[in-house]
Enzyme design. Structure first.
Site, PDB file in Angstrom:
ATOM      1  CG  ASN A   1      -0.288  -0.054   2.626  1.00  0.00           C
ATOM      2  OD1 ASN A   1       0.658  -0.746   2.576  1.00  0.00           O
ATOM      3  ND2 ASN A   1      -0.972   0.697   3.603  1.00  0.00           N
TER       4      ASN A   1
ATOM      5  CD  GLU B   1       3.956  -1.559  13.641  1.00  0.00           C
ATOM      6  OE1 GLU B   1       2.800  -1.187  13.744  1.00  0.00           O
ATOM      7  OE2 GLU B   1       4.786  -1.264  14.743  1.00  0.00           O
TER       8      GLU B   1
ATOM      9  CB  CYS C   1      -2.546  -0.033   8.323  1.00  0.00           C
ATOM     10  SG  CYS C   1      -1.194   1.336   8.597  1.00  0.00           S
TER      11      CYS C   1
ATOM     12  CD  GLU D   1       7.715  -0.570  12.487  1.00  0.00           C
ATOM     13  OE1 GLU D   1       8.483  -1.530  11.608  1.00  0.00           O
ATOM     14  OE2 GLU D   1       6.864   0.023  11.771  1.00  0.00           O
TER      15      GLU D   1
HETATM   16  P1  NAD Z   1       0.054  -9.367   3.256  1.00  0.00           P
HETATM   17  O1  NAD Z   1       0.165  -9.786   4.596  1.00  0.00           O
HETATM   18  O2  NAD Z   1      -0.461 -10.071   1.906  1.00  0.00           O
HETATM   19  O3  NAD Z   1       1.490  -9.091   2.771  1.00  0.00           O
HETATM   20  C1  NAD Z   1       2.740  -8.421   3.172  1.00  0.00           C
HETATM   21  C2  NAD Z   1       4.097  -8.984   2.861  1.00  0.00           C
HETATM   22  O4  NAD Z   1       4.200 -10.084   3.479  1.00  0.00           O
HETATM   23  C3  NAD Z   1       4.193  -9.155   1.383  1.00  0.00           C
HETATM   24  O5  NAD Z   1       5.530  -8.719   0.983  1.00  0.00           O
HETATM   25  C4  NAD Z   1       3.921 -10.516   0.997  1.00  0.00           C
HETATM   26  O6  NAD Z   1       4.532 -11.046  -0.020  1.00  0.00           O
HETATM   27  C5  NAD Z   1       4.684 -11.197   2.397  1.00  0.00           C
HETATM   28  N1  NAD Z   1       4.183 -12.491   2.688  1.00  0.00           N
HETATM   29  C6  NAD Z   1       2.852 -13.039   2.412  1.00  0.00           C
HETATM   30  N2  NAD Z   1       2.721 -14.104   3.024  1.00  0.00           N
HETATM   31  C7  NAD Z   1       3.986 -14.501   3.562  1.00  0.00           C
HETATM   32  C8  NAD Z   1       4.695 -15.470   4.423  1.00  0.00           C
HETATM   33  N3  NAD Z   1       3.627 -16.684   4.569  1.00  0.00           N
HETATM   34  N4  NAD Z   1       5.478 -15.470   4.752  1.00  0.00           N
HETATM   35  C9  NAD Z   1       6.488 -14.248   4.627  1.00  0.00           C
HETATM   36  N5  NAD Z   1       5.819 -13.260   4.092  1.00  0.00           N
HETATM   37  C10 NAD Z   1       4.636 -13.221   3.450  1.00  0.00           C
HETATM   38  O7  NAD Z   1      -0.231  -7.725   3.263  1.00  0.00           O
HETATM   39  P2  NAD Z   1      -0.571  -6.819   2.085  1.00  0.00           P
HETATM   40  O8  NAD Z   1      -1.959  -7.189   1.412  1.00  0.00           O
HETATM   41  O9  NAD Z   1       0.490  -6.892   1.092  1.00  0.00           O
HETATM   42  O10 NAD Z   1      -0.767  -5.594   2.884  1.00  0.00           O
HETATM   43  C11 NAD Z   1      -2.104  -5.035   3.469  1.00  0.00           C
HETATM   44  C12 NAD Z   1      -2.245  -5.443   4.815  1.00  0.00           C
HETATM   45  O11 NAD Z   1      -1.096  -4.674   5.429  1.00  0.00           O
HETATM   46  C13 NAD Z   1      -3.426  -4.588   5.465  1.00  0.00           C
HETATM   47  O12 NAD Z   1      -3.873  -5.808   6.408  1.00  0.00           O
HETATM   48  C14 NAD Z   1      -2.779  -3.519   6.129  1.00  0.00           C
HETATM   49  O13 NAD Z   1      -3.652  -3.022   7.364  1.00  0.00           O
HETATM   50  C15 NAD Z   1      -1.495  -3.907   6.674  1.00  0.00           C
HETATM   51  N6  NAD Z   1      -0.650  -2.842   6.785  1.00  0.00           N
HETATM   52  C16 NAD Z   1      -0.316  -2.361   8.159  1.00  0.00           C
HETATM   53  C17 NAD Z   1       0.455  -1.279   8.466  1.00  0.00           C
HETATM   54  C18 NAD Z   1       0.867  -1.107   9.907  1.00  0.00           C
HETATM   55  O14 NAD Z   1       1.890  -0.247  10.173  1.00  0.00           O
HETATM   56  N7  NAD Z   1       0.317  -1.420  10.988  1.00  0.00           N
HETATM   57  C19 NAD Z   1       1.002  -0.610   7.417  1.00  0.00           C
HETATM   58  C20 NAD Z   1       0.577  -0.941   6.072  1.00  0.00           C
HETATM   59  C21 NAD Z   1      -0.302  -1.763   5.735  1.00  0.00           C
END
Ligand code: NAD
Length: 487
Positions: free
Chosen positions: A155, A253, A287, A468
């Protein structure tokens, strides 16, 4: 699949060199629906090579003084800033976000992340206590941990990746980073600047690919003692399980289902535009975006009318058009998922006041196959509806009425998440009281997304583990030791 135009082909960055991969995955331009880039489909082998390079670079990098590292981080910030427009164009094309958002938020913040940690690393102090009766002095020392595994979402691609790389290397660690497979381009562009900035080979390694292959290989690697992850709660559960046999240090996060609470003494001229922004900025794909708006009953009708009118002013269109406020969602699948929530809410009897299925979406000819959706406002949704419980992560927000302070605190806390909340009221006593009782890592009162990077950032409950920020990231990315001296 057949490709007509020349595609951008990315390569992994390992040990200071770009390295091709044996297989690739397609990456789409969300605003056109076309494949425009090929991303390495890395796995164990590539992660192994990257971890080795990071391990080899650790002794030299970790022995540099904070000042030397700080100078390199500042140089990298300058180089990214110099190319800000190219980075912003790339981020907008890769992610679907508007060029204006990429220019004013994503890339400036990536630059600032390096400058911020370049500065903060110079100002930490460790602790010291005395025990005169025992003739002892105790003090703490902090040292980098080793090879840090960094995994980031799609995102805010460069923004969130650099929020991890900067503190990790400022503290003297070396890193293996894995950006989202859907938004890898700006990380690859950053790698092109590392040598010029003076980052020695192997200090920052970037391995591109999917979570299931490249991400898991990193999480399971025995020589990566810490993982900093930003992404969904579901993925965090999987990472926790997979890293458990190695007792890794984790920073997680995660998602949110963030409430805005609007009391009847709120200044609506501030609250309404800010809450429209907090609901729909970056297509609602932040998020911290608001997705449940609780409005005190006395002002509910007026709020709804003004809120919908304001939301309708937001122009959805080609992300590269500087007048667009809302760009494309990240993928076809994600757009379908977000639409499904709106349909479910309608089926449950909620009212869609504007946006999806209600208003026409006019797109330029080149964007007809893009993944666009209008800002959508839904009213009268039940608290137990999935639209009020689950993270939608799109341009959809729900507005409901409440009567009392006690009731709204209970309802705002009635979800599994606890990331961010906003409270709107002119009564300073009330905003303090409510802020204290909300189960939320961040509470903004009478504003949204005003950040001091010095302070802890992160979520409670299913929104995360750890924080963080200047001190928090320093503590996460260093190992502390207590030393006792007896004279
Ligand atoms: P996601 O969990 O699908 O993927 C995030 C990252 O993890 C990607 O690089 C993905 O390739 C990797 N990943 C996926 N499966 C994995 C596994 N089994 N092992 C290791 N890595 C793996 O999330 P997304 O769809 O890319 O992002 C959206 C989500 O992120 C939303 O839930 C959003 O709220 C959250 N988010 C949180 C914050 C925060 O600071 N709290 C900030 C931005 C986004």
């Amino acid at each position: 699949m057949a490709h007509t135009k020349a595609l951008l082909v990315l390569e992994n960055f390992i040990g200071g060199k770009f390295v091709p991969c044996s297989s690739y995955i397609d990456s789409y331009n969300p605003s056109t629906g076309d494949v425009y880039c090929r991303v390495p489909d890395s796995g164990k082998e590539e992660v192994e090579a990257a971890v080795k390079a990071a391990k080899d670079a650790f002794p030299i990098w970790s022995s540099k003084s904070p000042l030397e590292r700080s100078q390199i981080l500042n140089k990298l910030a300058d180089l990214i800033e110099h190319d800000l427009e190219a980075f912003a164009q790339a981020e907008s094309k890769d992610q679907g976000k508007t060029i204006t958002f990429a220019r004013t938020v994503d890339i400036p913040r990536a630059v600032h992340n390096f400058r911020f940690f370049a500065s903060s690393i110079l100002h930490h102090v460790t602790e010291c206590t005395e025990m005169p009766a025992m003739g002892c002095v105790h003090y703490t020392s902090r040292a980098p941990v080793g090879v840090a595994g960094l995994i980031s979402p799609w995102n805010l691609p460069l923004y969130l990746l650099t929020w991890k790389i900067a503190p990790a290397i400022a503290c003297g660690n070396t890193v293996v980073a894995k950006p989202s497979e859907m938004t890898s381009v700006t990380a690859w562009m950053m790698c092109q600047l590392l040598e010029k900035a003076g980052v020695p080979p192997g200090v920052v390694n970037v391995v591109f690919g999917t979570g299931a292959k490249a991400g898991e290989a990193l999480v399971c690697h025995p020589e990566v003692p810490l993982i900093s992850f930003t992404g969904s709660t579901l993925t965090a559960q999987r990472i926790t399980e997979r890293s458990a046999p190695h007792c890794k240090r984790l920073s997680l996060e995660l998602g949110g289902k963030n409430p805005a609470i609007v009391f009847d003494d709120a200044d609506l001229s501030q609250c309404i535009p800010t809450t429209v922004r907090s609901s729909f900025a970056n297509q609602g794909e932040i998020c911290l975006c608001t997705s449940r708006i609780f409005v005190q009953r006395g002002i509910y009708s007026e709020f709804l009318k003004r809120f919908v009118a304001e939301a309708k002013k937001w122009k959805t269109g080609n992300p590269s058009d500087p007048t667009s406020d809302v760009g494309a969602l990240i993928s076809k699948e994600h757009l379908e998922k977000v639409r499904t929530y709106v349909k479910k809410a309608q089926a449950e009897g909620a009212r869609v006041l504007c946006g999806e299925g209600v208003d026409p979406l006019a797109l330029p000819p080149g964007n007809q196959k893009g993944y666009f959706m209008l800002p959508t406002v839904i009213a009268e949704v039940k608290d137990e509806s999935c639209c009020m419980q689950e993270e939608i992560f799109g341009p959809v927000t729900c507005v409901v009425a409440f009567d009392t302070e006690e009731e709204v605190i209970r309802r705002a806390n009635g979800v599994k998440y606890g990331l961010a909340a906003t409270v709107w009221s002119g009564n300073v006593g009330r905003v303090h009281r409510v802020a204290h009782r909300l189960q939320s890592g961040l509470v903004w009162t009478n504003c949204w997304l005003v950040r001091d990077l010095n302070l802890p950032f992160g979520g409670m409950k299913a929104s995360g583990i750890g924080r963080e920020g200047a001190k928090d990231s320093y503590e996460f990315f260093t190992e502390v030791k207590t030393i006792t001296i007896k004279h």
